[in-house]
Design a protein around this motif. Structure first.
Motif, mmCIF file in Angstrom:
data_model
loop_
_atom_site.group_PDB
_atom_site.id
_atom_site.type_symbol
_atom_site.label_atom_id
_atom_site.label_comp_id
_atom_site.label_asym_id
_atom_site.label_seq_id
_atom_site.Cartn_x
_atom_site.Cartn_y
_atom_site.Cartn_z
ATOM 1 N N GLY A 44 0.930 -1.675 -0.212
ATOM 2 C CA GLY A 44 -0.085 0.569 -0.215
ATOM 3 C C GLY A 44 1.454 1.258 -0.481
ATOM 4 N N LEU A 45 0.718 2.075 -0.668
ATOM 5 C CA LEU A 45 1.209 3.090 -1.276
ATOM 6 C C LEU A 45 0.606 4.583 -0.364
ATOM 7 N N ARG A 46 1.642 5.513 0.043
ATOM 8 C CA ARG A 46 0.609 6.878 0.627
ATOM 9 C C ARG A 46 0.807 7.722 0.346
ATOM 10 N N ALA A 47 0.786 8.520 -0.543
ATOM 11 C CA ALA A 47 1.416 9.764 -1.262
ATOM 12 C C ALA A 47 3.261 8.919 -1.753
ATOM 13 N N GLY A 48 2.896 7.997 -2.493
ATOM 14 C CA GLY A 48 4.220 7.876 -3.383
ATOM 15 C C GLY A 48 4.998 6.741 -1.963
ATOM 16 N N ARG A 49 4.726 6.749 -1.200
ATOM 17 C CA ARG A 49 5.390 6.414 0.297
ATOM 18 C C ARG A 49 4.941 4.919 0.591
ATOM 19 N N VAL A 50 5.452 3.449 1.034
ATOM 20 C CA VAL A 50 5.666 2.505 1.204
ATOM 21 C C VAL A 50 4.573 2.937 2.694
ATOM 22 N N ALA A 51 3.782 2.487 2.557
ATOM 23 C CA ALA A 51 3.331 2.553 3.824
ATOM 24 C C ALA A 51 1.888 0.931 4.742
ATOM 25 N N ALA A 52 1.961 0.670 3.970
ATOM 26 C CA ALA A 52 1.342 -1.362 3.814
ATOM 27 C C ALA A 52 1.953 -2.334 3.524
ATOM 28 N N HIS A 53 1.366 -3.655 4.056
ATOM 29 C CA HIS A 53 2.130 -4.629 2.978
ATOM 30 C C HIS A 53 1.367 -5.620 3.890
ATOM 31 N N GLY A 54 0.374 -5.942 2.570
ATOM 32 C CA GLY A 54 -0.122 -7.666 2.864
ATOM 33 C C GLY A 54 -0.357 -8.741 1.956
ATOM 34 N N GLN A 55 -0.755 -10.056 2.459
ATOM 35 C CA GLN A 55 -0.475 -10.990 1.158
ATOM 36 C C GLN A 55 -1.642 -12.142 1.427
ATOM 37 N N VAL A 56 -2.589 -12.556 0.767
ATOM 38 C CA VAL A 56 -2.935 -13.090 0.433
ATOM 39 C C VAL A 56 -2.907 -14.585 -0.414
ATOM 40 N N PHE A 57 -3.005 -15.584 0.385
ATOM 41 C CA PHE A 57 -2.518 -16.930 0.978
ATOM 42 C C PHE A 57 -4.019 -17.980 -0.200
ATOM 43 N N LEU A 58 -3.875 -18.447 -1.446
ATOM 44 C CA LEU A 58 -4.865 -18.562 -2.227
ATOM 45 C C LEU A 58 -5.194 -19.931 -2.428
ATOM 46 N N ASP A 59 -6.237 -20.777 -2.181
ATOM 47 C CA ASP A 59 -6.185 -21.897 -2.401
ATOM 48 C C ASP A 59 -7.333 -22.358 -3.108
ATOM 49 N N TRP A 60 -7.236 -22.533 -4.212
ATOM 50 C CA TRP A 60 -7.380 -22.187 -5.675
ATOM 51 C C TRP A 60 -8.645 -23.324 -6.308
ATOM 52 N N ARG A 61 -8.509 -24.648 -5.181
ATOM 53 C CA ARG A 61 -8.764 -25.594 -5.007
ATOM 54 C C ARG A 61 -10.417 -25.675 -4.193
ATOM 55 N N HIS A 62 -10.840 -24.684 -3.294
ATOM 56 C CA HIS A 62 -11.331 -24.731 -2.683
ATOM 57 C C HIS A 62 -12.380 -23.430 -2.345
ATOM 58 N N GLY A 63 -12.039 -21.941 -3.533
ATOM 59 C CA GLY A 63 -12.255 -21.200 -3.357
ATOM 60 C C GLY A 63 -12.064 -20.023 -2.797
ATOM 61 N N VAL A 64 -10.962 -20.738 -1.856
ATOM 62 C CA VAL A 64 -11.173 -19.674 -0.172
ATOM 63 C C VAL A 64 -9.083 -18.765 -0.271
ATOM 64 N N ALA A 65 -9.721 -17.681 -0.253
ATOM 65 C CA ALA A 65 -8.474 -17.220 0.185
ATOM 66 C C ALA A 65 -8.686 -16.457 1.693
ATOM 67 N N ARG A 66 -6.581 -16.040 2.062
ATOM 68 C CA ARG A 66 -6.533 -15.981 3.409
ATOM 69 C C ARG A 66 -5.762 -14.995 3.653
ATOM 70 N N LEU A 67 -6.106 -14.041 3.878
ATOM 71 C CA LEU A 67 -5.564 -12.244 4.828
ATOM 72 C C LEU A 67 -4.019 -13.016 5.182
ATOM 73 N N ALA A 68 -2.941 -12.654 5.494
ATOM 74 C CA ALA A 68 -1.817 -12.718 5.955
ATOM 75 C C ALA A 68 -0.644 -11.682 6.290
ATOM 76 N N ARG A 69 0.003 -11.914 7.009
ATOM 77 C CA ARG A 69 0.721 -11.314 7.209
ATOM 78 C C ARG A 69 0.890 -9.097 6.527
ATOM 79 N N ILE A 70 -0.468 -9.036 7.479
ATOM 80 C CA ILE A 70 -0.560 -7.410 6.874
ATOM 81 C C ILE A 70 -0.685 -6.418 8.039
ATOM 82 N N ALA A 71 0.279 -5.645 7.828
ATOM 83 C CA ALA A 71 1.298 -4.383 8.428
ATOM 84 C C ALA A 71 0.886 -3.251 7.913
ATOM 85 N N VAL A 72 0.969 -2.474 8.925
ATOM 86 C CA VAL A 72 0.988 -0.809 8.575
ATOM 87 C C VAL A 72 2.589 -0.505 9.188
ATOM 88 N N ASP A 73 2.921 0.916 7.885
ATOM 89 C CA ASP A 73 4.012 1.061 8.694
ATOM 90 C C ASP A 73 3.945 1.528 10.423
#
Length: 180
Positions: free
Chosen positions: A62-91
Motif C-alpha cells: 500500500g502506497l500513500r503519497a508514493g511512500r510504502v505505508a502498508a503490506h499484505g499477503q493473500v494466500f490462495l486455495d484455488w481448489r476450495h475457492g478460499v483466500a486467506r489474508l495474512a501478514r498485514i502490516a502498516v508502517d
C-alpha cells in the motif's frame, strides 16, 4: 485518502524488514514460523510463492503519497475457492492514521474480483484489538478461537479465526464476475 495498491517489489523488502523490532512483533505479523530478524531469505521465500502458476500467494504494497505505508499477503486455495489474508502490516510511522481499513478493503475487493474465490479468512491474535476492530468493521465474523495456540518466549497466545463471504458485504455479490 491517497492510498494505492501495487504488487510487492524487491525494493520493498528492506522497508518491510525494518518494521519489526523484536521477535514478538515479527511473530505477531508473520506467524510462529518466522525467525527474527526478518531477513532477505525469508522475504524471498514469500515472494517465490507469488511467482508460481497459479500463485500460492499474492504480496501487496500500500502506497500513500508514493511512500510504502502498508503490506499484505493473500494466500490462495484455488481448489476450495478460499483466500486467506495474512501478514498485514502498516508502517509503524503511519499507525493510527486510518490506513488499515482502506488497505484491507482494497485487498478484499481484489480477491472478490476473481470469480474462483467464495470465502476470505484470516487468523489474528486475540490481543490485537486494533486489527480485530478493523476486520469487524469490514464485515468479518469470528468463527472460533484456538486457545494457547502459539508460544512466544514464555507466553502463550490465543488465535481467533475470522471469515467473510461475498454476501456479507453489501454490493459485493452483484458485482462479482459471473454473478446474476
Amino acid at each position: 485518502m491517497d492510498l494505492t495498491l501495487r504488487p510487492f517489489q524487491d525494493e520493498d523488502r528492506a522497508i518491510l524488514a525494518g518494521w519489526f523490532g523484536d521477535e514478538a512483533a515479527l511473530i505477531q505479523w508473520g506467524g510462529p514460523d518466522m525467525r527474527f530478524p526478518l531477513d532477505e531469505m525469508q522475504l524471498r521465500a514469500m515472494q517465490a510463492g507469488a511467482e508460481e502458476e497459479p500463485p500460492r500467494r499474492l504480496l501487496w504494497t500500500g502506497l500513500r503519497a508514493g511512500r510504502v505505508a502498508a503490506h499484505g499477503q493473500v494466500f490462495l486455495d484455488w481448489r476450495h475457492g478460499v483466500a486467506r489474508l495474512a501478514r498485514i502490516a502498516v508502517d509503524p510511522a503511519c499507525r493510527g492514521e486510518g490506513l488499515a481499513v482502506p488497505f484491507l478493503d482494497m485487498l478484499i475487493l481484489g480477491v472478490w474480483a476473481r470469480p474462483e474465490f467464495f470465502r476470505i479468512e484470516l487468523n489474528v491474535y486475540t490481543f490485537n484489538t486494533a486489527a480485530i476492530r478493523a476486520y469487524r468493521r469490514l464485515g468479518f465474523a469470528e468463527e472460533g478461537v484456538r486457545r494457547s495456540a502459539v508460544a512466544v518466549g514464555s507466553d502463550r497466545w490465543d488465535v481467533a479465526h475470522y471469515a467473510l463471504l461475498p454476501a456479507e458485504r453489501p454490493g459485493v455479490e452483484e458485482t462479482r464476475p459471473g454473478a446474476g
